[in-house]
Design a protein around this motif. Structure first.
Motif: not given
Length: 222
Positions: A46-66
């Motif tokens: 969910g968005p909370t995990m993605l927010e956390s992960l975004s703080r630990h990488t410079d590679i942009p995140l591509d979210a596939h919403l199923m």
């Protein structure tokens, strides 16, 4: 734009995601499969995990919403730090409005098609999209076998993109490996999601580079 490789972390060690993302430094994007156990029979991030992960990488995140009702929650993933958000046209109530909202919030807007969903009815939506995702397996689980029957749809999508003169990226997701990526690239795809192929390799980043090389060679063939 060229070829882009987007490893799916669904197939990584989910107990140490930041470390797993660090193992794919050559990747163009990190593909995150968001599932709600309604649109597909699986439950993931969910968005909370993605927010956390975004703080630990410079590679942009591509979210596939199923997920069901992406019209209501897709913007939360932009706010969580995703640079690209993909919704399924089968689930979206107002795909054009949603794509415009994603762009207005600063993300790339992408739309996904399940294997049985044809691309032609959505031709006029292409100018509204930064990326079109053609699923080459049924969404819901990683590690599935690539569906060759989707290759004509990839070709059709590429022809429509060229017809409209838009710069929409064409992504494929499902069963992408060294054995299948060449066929996808020849059909016209330029963004490739690979999960099992990358994270089952002894050196995931080397696999990213090998996949890119095969796709680039195939896409350069006239």
């Amino acid at each position: 734009m060229g070829i882009q490789i987007t490893p799916s972390i669904l197939n990584s060690d989910l107990s140490r995601l930041a470390d797993e993302v660090a193992r794919i430094g050559s990747a163009d994007w990190v593909h995150v499969d968001v599932m709600d156990n309604h649109f597909v029979p699986n439950l993931t991030f969910g968005p909370t995990m993605l927010e956390s992960l975004s703080r630990h990488t410079d590679i942009p995140l591509d979210a596939h919403l199923m997920i069901e009702d992406p019209d209501r929650t897709a913007i939360e993933y932009v706010e969580a730090g995703c640079g690209s958000v993909t919704f399924h046209v089968e689930a979206a109530g107002a795909p054009v409005r949603l794509a415009r909202e994603l762009r207005a919030h600063g993300a790339r807007a992408a739309m996904a098609l399940k294997p049985a969903t044809p691309v032609e009815p959505y031709e006029e939506l292409l100018p509204e999209l930064d990326m079109l995702l053609v699923m080459t397996v049924e969404p819901g689980f990683g590690g599935q076998k690539f569906l060759d029957l989707c290759l004509p749809k990839i070709r059709a999508a590429r022809q429509l993109i060229e017809k409209h003169g838009v710069e929409t990226w064409l992504q494929v997701d499902g069963g992408v490996s060294l054995e299948t990526i060449e066929r996808c690239a020849e059909a016209g795809a330029d963004v490739f999601v690979a999960g099992s192929a990358v994270y089952s390799a002894d050196d995931p980043d080397r696999m990213v580079q090998e996949l890119r090389a095969v796709a680039e060679a195939a896409s350069s063939v006239e």
